[in-house]
Design an enzyme around this catalytic site. Structure first.
Site, short mmCIF file in Angstrom:
data_model
loop_
_atom_site.label_atom_id
_atom_site.label_comp_id
_atom_site.label_asym_id
_atom_site.label_seq_id
_atom_site.Cartn_x
_atom_site.Cartn_y
_atom_site.Cartn_z
N SER A 143 0.83 -1.21 0.00
CA SER A 143 0.00 0.00 0.00
C SER A 143 0.87 1.26 0.00
CB SER A 143 -0.90 0.02 1.24
OG SER A 143 -1.83 -1.04 1.18
N ARG B 86 1.56 4.17 -3.11
CA ARG B 86 1.34 5.59 -2.82
C ARG B 86 2.64 6.39 -2.96
NH1 ARG B 86 -2.45 2.46 -0.52
NH2 ARG B 86 -4.47 3.28 0.11
N ARG C 192 -13.31 -7.20 -11.54
CA ARG C 192 -13.59 -6.57 -10.24
C ARG C 192 -14.43 -5.30 -10.40
NH1 ARG C 192 -8.12 -6.46 -6.82
NH2 ARG C 192 -9.61 -6.00 -5.17
N GLN D 200 -9.34 1.86 -0.61
CA GLN D 200 -9.15 2.24 -2.01
C GLN D 200 -10.17 3.29 -2.43
OE1 GLN D 200 -9.16 -1.42 -4.26
NE2 GLN D 200 -7.19 -2.08 -3.43
N ASP E 270 -6.74 -8.51 4.21
CA ASP E 270 -5.98 -9.35 3.27
C ASP E 270 -5.42 -10.61 3.93
OD1 ASP E 270 -6.43 -7.61 1.18
OD2 ASP E 270 -4.63 -6.44 1.57
N LYS F 272 -12.10 -9.32 -3.97
CA LYS F 272 -10.64 -9.13 -4.01
C LYS F 272 -10.10 -9.68 -5.33
CE LYS F 272 -10.36 -7.08 -0.10
NZ LYS F 272 -10.01 -5.65 -0.08
C1 S3P Z 1 -5.60 -1.43 -0.09
C2 S3P Z 1 -6.87 -1.53 0.40
C3 S3P Z 1 -7.60 -2.80 0.57
C4 S3P Z 1 -6.67 -4.01 0.47
C5 S3P Z 1 -5.70 -3.87 -0.66
C6 S3P Z 1 -4.83 -2.63 -0.49
C7 S3P Z 1 -4.97 -0.10 -0.22
O1 S3P Z 1 -8.58 -2.91 -0.46
O2 S3P Z 1 -7.41 -5.20 0.32
O3 S3P Z 1 -4.85 -5.00 -0.74
O4 S3P Z 1 -3.74 -0.04 -0.41
O5 S3P Z 1 -5.68 0.91 -0.11
P1 S3P Z 1 -10.07 -2.33 -0.28
O6 S3P Z 1 -10.04 -0.87 -0.31
O7 S3P Z 1 -10.83 -2.91 -1.46
O8 S3P Z 1 -10.55 -2.91 1.02
#
Ligand code: S3P
Length: 451
Positions: A29, A33, A128, A176, A327, A354
């Site tokens: 993550s 970013r 997705r 997200q 996750d 996912k």
């Molecule tokens: C993430 C948010 C999560 C997570 C993903 C990474 C992120 O997803 O499952 O692996 O970096 O913001 P969701 O926003 O769909 O929960």
């Protein structure tokens, strides 16, 4: 390795005690970013510890296609960003491969620009739902020129001449979606407010503030977060040390718990409280996890984890904990398969969208390996077999785990095979490279038998 290559199965076998130290790769993550915000900010961003997985590299390519300069010098990634509001129109579709985070956050980042951007991805990503990001973007004036049925990729966005700031209550627990709106707001005049009833990982808020965005977070009496961000400000390049990914650490961690006699240390793991639900749950199950040398690095809590094999007991995981371990359910289900009694996991609706329908993929994988489990609409109950007697599927036909282009399904079940009586085979290892390219070597160095 990619989704179109011939699948490469992998098999894990019962292993002797795991030992040694491991330094797991950077947090996915934060790595996404870092590339995005560095590519957007004015001046230079320097990143160490970046996860060099396929997903993150796709984000880097996308930022380059929109004008950022990104190069590696020694161990450091050096980015020269375009400046907030100054992204260029990509001349070709942006290909995000398997990466939901890259795709969804970039939709927010460029959606409010008066230009056309096309998003494509692999078979998993195109299946997705993107409507969760497109809805708030539409409110801000973004047009979806083209999309596959059900607001899916491939899709093309075109931003308005001038975007409208909005107030948006995030309808599901999704970092997200929250992040996409905050990034879209960077190119909209005035203040955009994101209301987050259930807190999710807060990397976007923390990192944007670090890059100089005018952003404030207020938590009301009901625990609802109100994130206010002012658009059209200046972002300035930063120096970032990416901590180790707790979602990757989860695999050697559970492996050490279930392989008898193991004693390992996992170094430099991100301990942000929005990410540590698995550790808490495993500790409740009786896991021996010592949090060593806790420290703060670049604004994030990190620690080393000493993990020793443990007799685990089934627990009921509180559903409200799900966002802090979203996750990690596949590998928690594997831990639960070796625990005494029943483990109940509920509130798992988000697992269905996912990289695969993870709830179904985990349940089928458990079944082919002889684990007694029940899949509900948004729950999973696992009844464990301490010692792993009778568990495992073997390399033939019905015993193989279908990974559905999902890295975490592949890694979770390979961990299972290290402690089950019979081997565990997954149908394809290729996707592991999206988030944890070092997985096979790192596990082998600890003593795991995976080939
Ligand atoms: C993430 C948010 C999560 C997570 C993903 C990474 C992120 O997803 O499952 O692996 O970096 O913001 P969701 O926003 O769909 O929960």
């Amino acid at each position: 390795m990619n989704a179109h290559a011939k699948p490469t199965p992998a098999t894990a076998r019962r292993s002797d005690a795991l030992s040694g130290s491991a330094r797991i790769p950077g947090d996915k993550s934060i790595s996404h970013r870092s590339f995005m915000f560095g590519g957007l900010a004015s001046g230079e961003t320097r990143i160490t510890g970046l996860l060099e997985g396929e997903d993150v590299m796709r984000t880097g390519e996308a930022m380059k296609a929109m004008g950022a300069s990104i190069e590696k010098q020694g161990d450091e990634w050096i980015i020269r960003g375009v400046g907030n509001g100054c992204l260029l129109e990509a001349q070709a579709p942006l290909d995000f491969g398997n990466a939901g985070t890259g795709a969804r956050l970039t939709m927010g980042l460029v959606g409010t620009y008066d230009m056309k951007t096309t998003f494509v991805g692999d078979a998993s990503l195109t299946g997705r739902p993107m409507g969760r990001v497109l809805s708030p973007l539409r409110e801000m004036g973004v047009q979806v020129l083209d999309a596959a049925p059900g607001d899916r990729m491939p899709l093309t966005l075109r931003g308005p001449k001038r975007a409208a700031p909005i107030s948006y209550r995030v309808p599901m627990a999704s970092a997200q979606v929250k992040s996409a709106v905050l990034l879209a707001a960077l190119n909209a005049p005035g203040v955009t407010t994101v209301i987050e009833p259930v807190m999710t990982r807060d990397h976007t808020e923390k990192m944007l503030a670090g890059f100089g965005a005018s952003l404030e977070v207020e938590t009301d009496a009901d625990g609802v977060r109100h994130i206010r961000i002012e658009g059209e400000g200046t972002l300035t390049g930063q120096t970032i040390a990416v901590p180790g990914d707790p979602s990757s650490a989860a695999f050697p961690l559970v492996a050490a718990l279930i392989v008898p006699g193991s004693d390992i240390t996992i170094e430099n793991v991100l301990m942000n409280p929005t990410r540590t639900g698995l550790i808490l749950t495993l500790q409740e199950m009786g896991a021996s996890i010592d949090i060593m040398n806790p420290r703060n690095a670049g604004g994030e809590d990190v620690a080393d984890l000493r993990v020793r094999s443990s007799d685990l007991k089934g627990v009921t995981v509180p559903p409200e904990r799900a966002p802090t371990m979203i996750d990690e359910y596949p590998v928690l289900a594997v831990a639960a398969s070796f625990a005494e009694g029943e483990t109940v996991m509920d509130g798992l609706d988000e697992l269905r969208v996912k990289e695969s329908d993870r709830l179904a993929a985990v349940a089928r994988g458990l079944e082919v390996n002889g684990v007694d489990c029940t899949e509900g609409e948004m729950s999973l109950t696992v009844r464990g077999t301490p010692g792993g007697k009778g568990l495992g599927g073997g390399p033939n036909g019905a015993g193989v785990v279908a990974t559905h282009l999902d890295h975490r399904i592949a890694m979770a079940f390979l961990v299972m095979g290290l402690a089950s009586e019979k081997p565990v085979t997954v149908d394809d290892r290729a996707m592991i490279a999206t988030s944890f390219p070092e997985f096979m070597n790192l596990m082998a160095d600890l003593g795991a038998r995976i080939e």
